[in-house]
Design a protein around this motif. Structure first.
Motif, short mmCIF file in Angstrom:
data_model
loop_
_atom_site.label_atom_id
_atom_site.label_comp_id
_atom_site.label_asym_id
_atom_site.label_seq_id
_atom_site.Cartn_x
_atom_site.Cartn_y
_atom_site.Cartn_z
N MET A 1 2.43 11.21 85.48
CA MET A 1 2.79 11.01 84.08
C MET A 1 1.59 11.32 83.20
SD MET A 1 5.21 7.64 84.04
CE MET A 1 5.97 8.18 82.50
N LYS A 2 1.89 11.63 81.97
CA LYS A 2 0.85 11.98 81.01
C LYS A 2 0.88 10.99 79.86
CE LYS A 2 -0.74 15.89 78.21
NZ LYS A 2 -0.43 17.28 77.75
N ILE A 3 -0.21 10.25 79.66
CA ILE A 3 -0.23 9.24 78.60
C ILE A 3 -1.45 9.41 77.70
CG2 ILE A 3 0.97 7.63 80.12
CD1 ILE A 3 -1.66 5.99 80.22
N ALA A 4 -1.30 8.92 76.48
CA ALA A 4 -2.42 8.83 75.54
C ALA A 4 -2.69 7.36 75.28
CB ALA A 4 -2.08 9.54 74.23
N VAL A 5 -3.94 7.00 75.19
CA VAL A 5 -4.32 5.63 74.87
C VAL A 5 -5.17 5.66 73.62
CG1 VAL A 5 -5.49 3.54 75.66
CG2 VAL A 5 -4.28 4.97 77.31
N VAL A 6 -4.71 4.97 72.58
CA VAL A 6 -5.45 4.94 71.32
C VAL A 6 -6.15 3.59 71.17
CG1 VAL A 6 -3.85 6.57 70.27
CG2 VAL A 6 -3.47 4.13 69.96
N ALA A 7 -7.24 3.59 70.39
CA ALA A 7 -8.16 2.46 70.37
C ALA A 7 -8.63 2.21 71.80
CB ALA A 7 -7.52 1.21 69.76
N ALA A 8 -8.99 3.30 72.46
CA ALA A 8 -9.21 3.30 73.91
C ALA A 8 -10.42 2.49 74.35
CB ALA A 8 -9.34 4.74 74.41
N ASN A 9 -11.37 2.26 73.48
CA ASN A 9 -12.57 1.54 73.87
C ASN A 9 -12.38 0.02 73.89
OD1 ASN A 9 -14.41 3.61 74.51
ND2 ASN A 9 -14.81 4.00 72.34
N GLY A 10 -11.23 -0.45 73.46
CA GLY A 10 -10.94 -1.87 73.55
C GLY A 10 -10.90 -2.31 75.01
N ARG A 11 -11.19 -3.57 75.25
CA ARG A 11 -11.32 -4.03 76.64
C ARG A 11 -10.01 -3.98 77.41
NH1 ARG A 11 -14.51 -9.61 76.53
NH2 ARG A 11 -13.04 -10.00 74.82
N VAL A 12 -8.89 -4.29 76.75
CA VAL A 12 -7.61 -4.18 77.44
C VAL A 12 -7.27 -2.71 77.69
CG1 VAL A 12 -5.15 -4.68 77.33
CG2 VAL A 12 -6.77 -6.34 76.42
N LEU A 51 -4.83 10.15 63.32
CA LEU A 51 -4.05 10.88 64.31
C LEU A 51 -2.87 11.59 63.66
CD1 LEU A 51 -3.91 8.27 67.22
CD2 LEU A 51 -5.23 10.39 67.17
N THR A 52 -2.52 12.74 64.20
CA THR A 52 -1.38 13.52 63.71
C THR A 52 -0.33 13.65 64.81
OG1 THR A 52 -2.25 15.65 64.48
CG2 THR A 52 -2.98 14.86 62.30
N LYS A 53 0.81 14.17 64.45
CA LYS A 53 1.87 14.40 65.44
C LYS A 53 1.40 15.31 66.56
CE LYS A 53 6.04 13.63 62.67
NZ LYS A 53 7.34 14.19 62.23
N ASP A 54 0.62 16.32 66.20
CA ASP A 54 0.13 17.25 67.21
C ASP A 54 -0.79 16.56 68.22
OD1 ASP A 54 1.53 19.34 66.09
OD2 ASP A 54 -0.17 20.11 64.94
N ASP A 55 -1.56 15.58 67.74
CA ASP A 55 -2.49 14.88 68.64
C ASP A 55 -1.77 14.18 69.78
OD1 ASP A 55 -4.95 15.49 67.35
OD2 ASP A 55 -4.60 13.91 65.86
N ILE A 56 -0.61 13.60 69.49
CA ILE A 56 0.07 12.79 70.51
C ILE A 56 1.40 13.39 70.94
CG2 ILE A 56 -1.10 10.63 69.93
CD1 ILE A 56 1.25 9.82 68.25
N ALA A 57 1.55 14.69 70.73
CA ALA A 57 2.77 15.38 71.18
C ALA A 57 2.67 15.69 72.67
CB ALA A 57 2.97 16.66 70.38
N GLY A 58 3.80 15.63 73.34
CA GLY A 58 3.86 16.05 74.73
C GLY A 58 3.51 15.00 75.75
N PHE A 59 3.23 13.77 75.31
CA PHE A 59 2.92 12.70 76.24
C PHE A 59 4.20 11.94 76.62
CE2 PHE A 59 -1.12 13.34 74.03
CZ PHE A 59 -2.00 13.38 75.10
N ASP A 60 4.20 11.38 77.82
CA ASP A 60 5.31 10.51 78.22
C ASP A 60 5.25 9.19 77.48
OD1 ASP A 60 6.59 12.11 80.41
OD2 ASP A 60 4.59 11.92 81.28
N ALA A 61 4.03 8.72 77.22
CA ALA A 61 3.86 7.44 76.54
C ALA A 61 2.54 7.41 75.80
CB ALA A 61 3.92 6.29 77.53
N VAL A 62 2.52 6.61 74.74
CA VAL A 62 1.30 6.33 73.99
C VAL A 62 1.07 4.83 74.07
CG1 VAL A 62 0.19 6.32 71.72
CG2 VAL A 62 1.58 8.29 72.42
N VAL A 63 -0.13 4.42 74.44
CA VAL A 63 -0.50 3.01 74.50
C VAL A 63 -1.37 2.69 73.30
CG1 VAL A 63 -1.72 1.22 75.79
CG2 VAL A 63 -0.38 2.96 77.01
N ASP A 64 -0.95 1.69 72.54
CA ASP A 64 -1.68 1.24 71.36
C ASP A 64 -2.50 0.01 71.73
OD1 ASP A 64 -2.61 0.36 68.93
OD2 ASP A 64 -0.65 -0.05 68.06
N GLY A 65 -3.81 0.20 71.88
CA GLY A 65 -4.69 -0.91 72.25
C GLY A 65 -5.44 -1.51 71.09
N PHE A 66 -4.97 -1.25 69.86
CA PHE A 66 -5.69 -1.72 68.68
C PHE A 66 -5.75 -3.25 68.63
CE2 PHE A 66 -5.73 -3.30 64.31
CZ PHE A 66 -6.86 -2.67 63.82
#
Length: 210
Positions: A1-12, A51-66
């Motif tokens: 699977m292909k995922i994006a994680v935003v606010a990625a430096n958060g501990r969770v 972030l734009t639509k292009d940044d997170i296009a094509g992923f199966d999931a986006v994880v919001d760690g904010f």
């Protein structure tokens, strides 16, 4: 699977990234800091709100760690998740949000929440209110495949990775020991399981130690 994680430096988020990579996922991390504190090799310095639509296009999931801790920053919980919703609107990409325990219900009628208790720690109340409001706004989004995952009441950053957890729903759940507890590592397991299975679209779920 292909995922994006935003606010990625958060501990969770860091734990989620490691868990996903260990399972062979392709992970792209987005963070606002110059330094990549994650184990992801693909890291992009970019704030959530940029972030734009292009940044997170094509992923199966986006994880919001904010996560925000100061009172002034609390409104950003709604702003950031709604921004991601707008970017993902109408797409098949799922949005999974690291939620809080304060908005879990403590009665079957779902009229009283954990944060309403008189002994709820005052220092955590602004965060609990903010994430509760964030969830309220998410419930209005029928155009996004979101899932809000609340941890147990005792959310332990350095807790043990047991590899097991109990999946709960909207209400505060206790294990056989009468505990509401989970480690960041076990929470990450539950998050990645949900990414793989996609069983709770447009729902809030909760997790705790078995």
């Amino acid at each position: 699977m292909k995922i994006a994680v935003v606010a990625a430096n958060g501990r969770v988020a860091q734990k989620v990234i490691k868990e996903a990579l260990d399972r062979g996922f392709e992970v792209k991390a987005f963070g606002r800091d110059d330094e990549n504190k994650t184990v992801a090799k693909d890291y992009v310095k970019k704030d959530i709100m940029d972030l734009t639509k292009d940044d997170i296009a094509g992923f199966d999931a986006v994880v919001d760690g904010f996560g925000a801790w100061t009172d002034e920053e609390q409104p950003m919980h709604i702003k950031t998740s709604q921004h991601l919703c707008d970017l993902l609107s109408g797409s098949d990409t799922r949005l999974l949000i690291v939620g809080g325990a304060g908005s879990l219900y403590v009665n079957p009628e779902h009229t009283v929440q954990v944060k309403d208790a008189p002994d709820f720690p005052a220092m955590f109340l602004p965060l609990a209110n903010a994430q509760g409001a964030e969830l309220d706004e998410l419930r209005k989004r029928n155009d996004v495949k979101w899932t809000f995952i609340s941890p147990a009441g005792d959310f332990q950053a350095d807790g043990e990775r047991t590899g097991e957890y109990i999946l709960g729903g909207e209400e505060l759940t206790l294990n056989e020991k009468g505990e509401s507890i989970i480690s960041y590592a076990d929470y990450a397991i539950a998050m990645v399981d949900e990414i793989e299975n996609g069983d709770h679209i447009q729902q809030r779920i909760s997790v705790l130690r078995k």
